[in-house]
Structures are given as C-alpha cells and as structure tokens.
Enzyme design. Structure first.
Site: not given
Ligand code: HEM
Length: 353
Positions: A84, A88, A118, A218-219, A271
């Site tokens: 993530r 970002h 962030n 998001h898997t 997931d």
């Molecule tokens: C398509 C639009 C996307 C949206 C709206 C989005 C939004 C979010 C949000 C709201 C979270 C939760 C943050 C939290 O509450 O702590 C999250 C987590 C995450 N996102 Fe996305 N995301 C997007 C695309 C992506 C992309 C492109 C990637 C990487 C290639 C990604 C990787 C991740 C990962 C791995 C997490 C889990 C982080 C953790 O557990 O620390 N996301 N995302």
C-alpha cells in the site's frame, strides 16, 4: 464478538478471532493455494532496467530480501503495509519515495506522510524500507535510491505472501518534493464510483484493466471501520445498508463497527477467507458480495469491470501474471532521473538538502 484493534501487538490474535468468526458464518469455500509463480514481465519504462545496479550494487536484491523475509516472519502485516505504501508513493509525485520523507519540525507545510489520507499507512511499511536501506547503505553507500528499495520490498512481500515473483526494474531517483497538499486529489477514496476510480487511474497512465488488477492487492490486509461504515448503515444517504453486501457479512461487520462512537482502531480483513495470503480470493469474494469497500464491490457490478473480475476469479495464474505486469507499470509512474529532479537519500526519511 472480539474487538479488533490495529495498534496493539495483541491485534494479530484479534484479527484471527474475527477471521475465524467470519469463516464460521460465511460458507465461502474458495479453494486457496499459495503456490509461487515466476511471471515474465514486459518492461514498459524505457528509463528503468532490471540490471541497473549490476555493477554498483550487485547484491542489492539479496540485501533487501534479508530484511523483508525477517520482517515478514516477525510481522506478516508488513506485506500489505509495504504494498500500500508503494501505491500511495507512486500515485503522488510518482514512485520517488517522497512518501517516506518526514515533515520538518516547525514547518507548516506538512510532508506527504502526514496527509490525512496517509495517516492509516502502517508503520511496518516505513520500517521495512528504512531497515532495508540501512543494510544496503552499509554495503553500497550512496548508490541505491529509497524509491528502488521500496519497489523491491513490495515485490518481495507479494511473493512472500504467496503471490507471483517478478523482476523489478530499477533506476528511480528519490524525489525532492513531498507535500501533504498534493495527496487528496491523487489518492482514491473508499466510496469512489468506478467512473471516479477510472478517471484517477487513467490520469496516471493506467487502464481499466490495471484498475481491476491492482485492486486485487486487497486480497490481503485490513481496513478501518471508518472506511466502510457508511455502507453498513447509510449507503450513499439512503439510510439503508449497501444492497450489494452479503447479509451475513453485514451482520458480522456491524458487530465490530457501530454506526457511531466505535473504537477508531478497529479493523476488518479485506479477505475473510485468507487475510494474510496473496491469492485471487478477492475476486471470488466480490462475486459473492463479500467486498469490504464500496470501491471494491463496485468493480463486480459495473458492466465494464465485471467481465475482468469474473476472469480473474476463475484463473489465479492469469491474475498473478497480470498483477506482476501492472505493478511494473505502476512502478514506472513519474520516475525521476538525475540530480536536477532527484537525489539518492542516505536516510529515506530525511531530505539531503
Ligand atoms: C482502487 C482504488 C483503491 C482504493 C479506494 C483503496 C482504498 C484503501 C483503503 C480505504 C484501505 C484501508 C486503509 C485502512 O483503513 O487502514 C486500503 C488498504 C489497502 N490497500 Fe488500497 N485502495 C485502492 C487501491 C489499491 C492499490 C492499487 C493497491 C496496491 C497495488 C492497494 C493496496 C492496499 C493494501 C495492501 C491495503 C491493506 C493495508 C494494510 O493492511 O496495512 N490499494 N486501501
């Protein structure tokens, strides 16, 4: 119902509790395997190359790998955290590690990392890069950018969590600009429509397919209640839950995430079946209305993205190959080269200036 918090060390127990709880109530029998795949990647960026440090730091990937494998063992959330972080970073000012720079004390202009969007980024992602950089600096001083270390670490974690292994092209320099004010317009929100997501991804040179494939990250990992709570109680001002959410998931999430006054640190797994494994369960979950964010679930109802979701749900190898290519593409956004636009920071959190 167990309480899940993202900040304590006992959180892994809590995560497991929710996962087990959800597993019990959700009969999602998606078969998951964590087999490893080598994906051949077509390198799109002319500026970057796989062998960039072949002479100046030939052992680079092993050095980074020694840290990522250690961190992954100690704290598996380092994986989602770092992927993530990479996302970002790349979406704001390009892949230049500008997200790792600290705000200057006393300076009103905050750095990217202190932007509201962030604030949820886990420390484990930053720590992974800082530790890897320290090891790399001890062997190859002043040569390797923080931006390249972040790209390598993200790939390592995808692979360590069961996802594809792919070659990372290198040659990024670290950026000199890091401004919190540039974050909001470049980072997607959890309630974005497919049109909004597409507009943003297109503006970065990414396609509709890239959007669906990269969302597959998001898997694994977790999200705080505030990012999906409106879906549970008042979807887009309807005073009703999102109709596109499985009833059992809705009940389970409502128990952890009250409409008002809940614990701000509570998180839920993206997931519910395999929250720490990088697989293609995300897409099967979307088809079963088990998506966590509105932006995730929307991908399986929009006629433009639905066929891609269906194809990826059926074929793990297809997802792995497409993900490797899309990560490489994302990793080429806004790459900087040379001293005019970039620097090679010794401490990734501090400007050289
Ligand atoms: C398509 C639009 C996307 C949206 C709206 C989005 C939004 C979010 C949000 C709201 C979270 C939760 C943050 C939290 O509450 O702590 C999250 C987590 C995450 N996102 Fe996305 N995301 C997007 C695309 C992506 C992309 C492109 C990637 C990487 C290639 C990604 C990787 C991740 C990962 C791995 C997490 C889990 C982080 C953790 O557990 O620390 N996301 N995302």
């Amino acid at each position: 119902m167990p309480v899940l918090t993202s900040s304590s060390s006992s959180s892994s127990f809590a995560f497991t509790c929710l996962t087990i709880f959800l597993l019990l109530i959700l009969h999602n029998s998606t078969a998951i395997s964590s087999s490893k795949t080598a994906a051949n990647v077509t390198h799109r960026s002319r500026q970057l190359s796989v062998n960039y440090y072949a002479r100046s730091c030939p052992q680079l990937e092993q050095l980074v790998g020694s840290i990522t494998s250690q961190q992954f063992k100690a704290s598996p959330v380092s994986g989602p955290a770092t992927i993530r972080l990479f996302f970002h970073d790349c979406f704001v000012e390009g892949c230049d590690a500008s997200i790792i720079i600290n705000s200057k004390p006393g300076n009103k202009m905050l750095a990217e990392k202190d932007a509201a969007d962030n604030k949820d980024l886990r420390q484990e992602g930053f720590e992974s890069v800082m530790k890897a950089k320290a090891v790399v600096e001890s062997k190859c001083p002043g040569v390797v950018s923080c931006a390249d270390i972040l790209a390598i670490a993200a790939r390592d974690y995808v692979h360590l969590a069961g996802g594809p292994y792919y070659q990372v092209t290198k040659g990024r320099w670290d950026g000199k600009i890091s401004m919190a004010s540039r974050v909001p317009s470049n980072i997607p929100q959890a309630n974005f429509t497919v049109d909004q997501l597409l507009e943003l991804f297109n503006s970065k040179g990414l396609t509709l397919e890239d959007l669906v494939v990269l969302s597959g990250a998001h898997t694994f990992g977790f999200a705080h209640c505030r990012n999906f709570v409106s879906r549970l109680y008042d979807y887009r001002g309807s005073k009703q839950p999102d109709p596109a959410i499985d009833q059992r998931l809705l009940r389970a999430l409502r128990m952890s995430c009250p409409h008002f006054g809940g614990n701000a640190d509570v998180v839920a797994p993206f997931d519910v079946t395999t929250p720490f494994v990088f697989d293609h369960a995300y897409y099967g979950n979307l088809e079963a209305k088990l998506g966590l964010l509105a932006s995730d679930q929307a991908l399986s109802s929009d006629p433009r993205t639905k066929p891609i979701v269906q194809a990826l749900a059926q074929d793990k190898q297809k997802f792995f190959q497409a993900f490797a290519v899309a990560m490489e593409k994302m990793g080429s956004i806004g790459v900087k080269r040379g001293r005019k636009h970039g620097e090679k920071r010794k401490d990734c959190s501090l400007h050289m200036l």
